[in-house]
Design a protein around this motif. Structure first.
Motif, PDB file in Angstrom:
ATOM      1  N   HIS A   1     -21.761  46.238 -31.855  1.00  0.00           N
ATOM      2  CA  HIS A   1     -22.224  45.346 -30.805  1.00  0.00           C
ATOM      3  C   HIS A   1     -21.422  44.054 -30.936  1.00  0.00           C
ATOM      4  O   HIS A   1     -21.416  43.442 -32.015  1.00  0.00           O
ATOM      5  CB  HIS A   1     -23.726  45.064 -30.966  1.00  0.00           C
ATOM      6  CG  HIS A   1     -24.274  44.087 -29.981  1.00  0.00           C
ATOM      7  ND1 HIS A   1     -25.326  43.250 -30.268  1.00  0.00           N
ATOM      8  CD2 HIS A   1     -23.919  43.827 -28.700  1.00  0.00           C
ATOM      9  CE1 HIS A   1     -25.603  42.511 -29.202  1.00  0.00           C
ATOM     10  NE2 HIS A   1     -24.768  42.843 -28.247  1.00  0.00           N
ATOM     11  N   GLN A   2     -20.749  43.668 -29.855  1.00  0.00           N
ATOM     12  CA  GLN A   2     -19.991  42.425 -29.892  1.00  0.00           C
ATOM     13  C   GLN A   2     -20.847  41.315 -29.300  1.00  0.00           C
ATOM     14  O   GLN A   2     -21.240  41.398 -28.124  1.00  0.00           O
ATOM     15  CB  GLN A   2     -18.670  42.539 -29.150  1.00  0.00           C
ATOM     16  CG  GLN A   2     -17.760  41.325 -29.363  1.00  0.00           C
ATOM     17  CD  GLN A   2     -16.329  41.596 -28.996  1.00  0.00           C
ATOM     18  OE1 GLN A   2     -16.041  42.239 -27.989  1.00  0.00           O
ATOM     19  NE2 GLN A   2     -15.393  41.113 -29.825  1.00  0.00           N
ATOM     20  N   ASN A   3     -21.133  40.317 -30.118  1.00  0.00           N
ATOM     21  CA  ASN A   3     -21.997  39.241 -29.649  1.00  0.00           C
ATOM     22  C   ASN A   3     -21.201  38.260 -28.784  1.00  0.00           C
ATOM     23  O   ASN A   3     -19.975  38.362 -28.673  1.00  0.00           O
ATOM     24  CB  ASN A   3     -22.696  38.561 -30.830  1.00  0.00           C
ATOM     25  CG  ASN A   3     -21.750  37.816 -31.759  1.00  0.00           C
ATOM     26  OD1 ASN A   3     -20.652  37.432 -31.363  1.00  0.00           O
ATOM     27  ND2 ASN A   3     -22.192  37.618 -32.996  1.00  0.00           N
ATOM     28  N   PRO A   4     -21.886  37.331 -28.134  1.00  0.00           N
ATOM     29  CA  PRO A   4     -21.185  36.407 -27.215  1.00  0.00           C
ATOM     30  C   PRO A   4     -20.110  35.579 -27.895  1.00  0.00           C
ATOM     31  O   PRO A   4     -19.223  35.046 -27.222  1.00  0.00           O
ATOM     32  CB  PRO A   4     -22.321  35.535 -26.677  1.00  0.00           C
ATOM     33  CG  PRO A   4     -23.539  36.382 -26.805  1.00  0.00           C
ATOM     34  CD  PRO A   4     -23.344  37.182 -28.057  1.00  0.00           C
ATOM     35  N   TRP A   5     -20.166  35.435 -29.186  1.00  0.00           N
ATOM     36  CA  TRP A   5     -19.168  34.668 -29.917  1.00  0.00           C
ATOM     37  C   TRP A   5     -17.999  35.531 -30.378  1.00  0.00           C
ATOM     38  O   TRP A   5     -17.069  35.029 -30.995  1.00  0.00           O
ATOM     39  CB  TRP A   5     -19.826  33.973 -31.121  1.00  0.00           C
ATOM     40  CG  TRP A   5     -20.881  33.020 -30.650  1.00  0.00           C
ATOM     41  CD1 TRP A   5     -20.737  31.723 -30.308  1.00  0.00           C
ATOM     42  CD2 TRP A   5     -22.262  33.350 -30.440  1.00  0.00           C
ATOM     43  NE1 TRP A   5     -21.943  31.210 -29.897  1.00  0.00           N
ATOM     44  CE2 TRP A   5     -22.898  32.177 -29.970  1.00  0.00           C
ATOM     45  CE3 TRP A   5     -23.028  34.507 -30.603  1.00  0.00           C
ATOM     46  CZ2 TRP A   5     -24.248  32.126 -29.651  1.00  0.00           C
ATOM     47  CZ3 TRP A   5     -24.379  34.460 -30.291  1.00  0.00           C
ATOM     48  CH2 TRP A   5     -24.966  33.280 -29.839  1.00  0.00           C
ATOM     49  N   GLY A   6     -18.048  36.801 -30.072  1.00  0.00           N
ATOM     50  CA  GLY A   6     -16.918  37.686 -30.340  1.00  0.00           C
ATOM     51  C   GLY A   6     -17.024  38.531 -31.586  1.00  0.00           C
ATOM     52  O   GLY A   6     -16.207  39.431 -31.786  1.00  0.00           O
ATOM     53  N   GLN A   7     -18.001  38.271 -32.433  1.00  0.00           N
ATOM     54  CA  GLN A   7     -18.064  39.043 -33.662  1.00  0.00           C
ATOM     55  C   GLN A   7     -18.561  40.453 -33.404  1.00  0.00           C
ATOM     56  O   GLN A   7     -19.500  40.664 -32.639  1.00  0.00           O
ATOM     57  CB  GLN A   7     -18.967  38.379 -34.696  1.00  0.00           C
ATOM     58  CG  GLN A   7     -18.969  39.133 -36.034  1.00  0.00           C
ATOM     59  CD  GLN A   7     -19.456  38.313 -37.181  1.00  0.00           C
ATOM     60  OE1 GLN A   7     -20.012  37.246 -36.992  1.00  0.00           O
ATOM     61  NE2 GLN A   7     -19.240  38.819 -38.385  1.00  0.00           N
ATOM     62  N   LEU A   8     -17.923  41.407 -34.051  1.00  0.00           N
ATOM     63  CA  LEU A   8     -18.330  42.803 -33.971  1.00  0.00           C
ATOM     64  C   LEU A   8     -19.355  43.072 -35.062  1.00  0.00           C
ATOM     65  O   LEU A   8     -19.052  42.982 -36.252  1.00  0.00           O
ATOM     66  CB  LEU A   8     -17.130  43.727 -34.150  1.00  0.00           C
ATOM     67  CG  LEU A   8     -16.161  43.814 -32.975  1.00  0.00           C
ATOM     68  CD1 LEU A   8     -14.894  44.540 -33.389  1.00  0.00           C
ATOM     69  CD2 LEU A   8     -16.806  44.542 -31.805  1.00  0.00           C
ATOM     70  N   ILE A   9     -20.546  43.419 -34.634  1.00  0.00           N
ATOM     71  CA  ILE A   9     -21.640  43.690 -35.560  1.00  0.00           C
ATOM     72  C   ILE A   9     -21.761  45.194 -35.735  1.00  0.00           C
ATOM     73  O   ILE A   9     -21.893  45.930 -34.747  1.00  0.00           O
ATOM     74  CB  ILE A   9     -22.965  43.126 -35.029  1.00  0.00           C
ATOM     75  CG1 ILE A   9     -22.813  41.654 -34.645  1.00  0.00           C
ATOM     76  CG2 ILE A   9     -24.081  43.340 -36.045  1.00  0.00           C
ATOM     77  CD1 ILE A   9     -22.452  40.745 -35.776  1.00  0.00           C
ATOM     78  N   ASN A  10     -21.713  45.638 -37.006  1.00  0.00           N
ATOM     79  CA  ASN A  10     -21.884  47.074 -37.272  1.00  0.00           C
ATOM     80  C   ASN A  10     -23.286  47.528 -36.882  1.00  0.00           C
ATOM     81  O   ASN A  10     -24.272  46.931 -37.301  1.00  0.00           O
ATOM     82  CB  ASN A  10     -21.710  47.360 -38.762  1.00  0.00           C
ATOM     83  CG  ASN A  10     -20.279  47.310 -39.184  1.00  0.00           C
ATOM     84  OD1 ASN A  10     -19.536  46.462 -38.743  1.00  0.00           O
ATOM     85  ND2 ASN A  10     -19.878  48.227 -40.026  1.00  0.00           N
ATOM     86  N   LEU A  11     -23.345  48.592 -36.089  1.00  0.00           N
ATOM     87  CA  LEU A  11     -24.635  49.190 -35.782  1.00  0.00           C
ATOM     88  C   LEU A  11     -24.826  50.467 -36.599  1.00  0.00           C
ATOM     89  O   LEU A  11     -25.838  50.635 -37.276  1.00  0.00           O
ATOM     90  CB  LEU A  11     -24.740  49.492 -34.287  1.00  0.00           C
ATOM     91  CG  LEU A  11     -24.682  48.287 -33.354  1.00  0.00           C
ATOM     92  CD1 LEU A  11     -24.730  48.752 -31.904  1.00  0.00           C
ATOM     93  CD2 LEU A  11     -25.808  47.315 -33.647  1.00  0.00           C
TER      94      LEU A  11
END
Lengths: 112, 112
Positions: free
Chosen positions: B36-46
């Protein structure tokens, strides 16, 4: 444990200049990869380094280079910047024993 | 190279609704991750899910490697689920440290 850290978070450069982006992997991870993400697209692979050796290179010009240091941190260098290099640059670290890649918050580069 | 296709490209939901995101890939893979890419650009592992089914709270994922697809389920969606969801795969022989190939993403907007 600290996650993957990248610096700087934002950067503005002029066409023709050079830029260096930095990445510190998760402690214990020996592999670092770099990705470029332009607006509206998925990240594109640039480089992978493992144990300080280049293990993979994406379809990017020679203006892009990288290296990995003995502490496994990494630098991405881009020479002769073009407007089209404006993008979010993401660093990922991974381990042979832990599954999956973990990304930093990225460096947003704007070339004017 | 491996092609990764995600569908739908865009999705708008009311808060509380359920959704299914799909990822098709064109060849065998040994690593599949959902981010999931948050509004700040970081890719969060799901999920790291090369095969089988996993669940984490309101999210679950299933990969059917023999049929070359993966599904991400989001139940009881919340506004904080908004963002871009990426599927990324890695070719066999890359171990855990190779090049990730990303799809184009699904942009999810959850309305209150």
């Amino acid at each position: 444990d600290a996650g993957v850290t990248q610096s700087p978070t934002h950067l503005i450069k002029t066409r023709g200049q050079h830029v260096t982006l930095r990445c510190s992997p998760i402690s214990g991870h020996k592999s670092v990869s770099w990705y470029q993400q332009v607006l509206g697209q998925g990240p594109q692979f640039i480089f992978q380094y493992y144990e300080k050796e280049e293990r993979g290179r994406g379809n990017f010009p020679d203006r892009f280079s990288a290296r990995q240091f003995p502490n496994y941190s990494s630098e991405l260098n881009v020479n002769a910047l073009l407007l089209g290099d404006s993008a979010l640059y993401l660093c990922a670290s991974s381990s042979t024993t832990v599954s999956g890649a973990f990304f930093g918050q990225g460096t947003r580069l704007t070339v004017v | 190279g491996i092609q990764v296709e995600q569908s739908p490209p865009d999705l708008i939901l009311q808060e509380g609704a359920n959704s299914t995101l799909r990822c098709n890939f064109s060849d065998s893979v040994n690593n599949l991750q959902w981010f999931h890419q948050n509004p700040w650009g970081q890719l969060i592992n799901l999920f790291y899910i090369p095969s089988g089914t996993k669940q984490n709270g309101r999210l679950s994922a299933t990969t059917v490697a023999t049929e070359r697809y993966s599904l991400l389920y989001i139940s009881s969606s919340q506004t904080t689920d908004s963002g871009v969801y990426f599927c990324a795969v890695m070719r066999p022989g890359s171990g855990n440290t190779g090049k990730l190939i990303f799809g184009q993403g699904t942009t999810l907007q959850v309305k209150p």
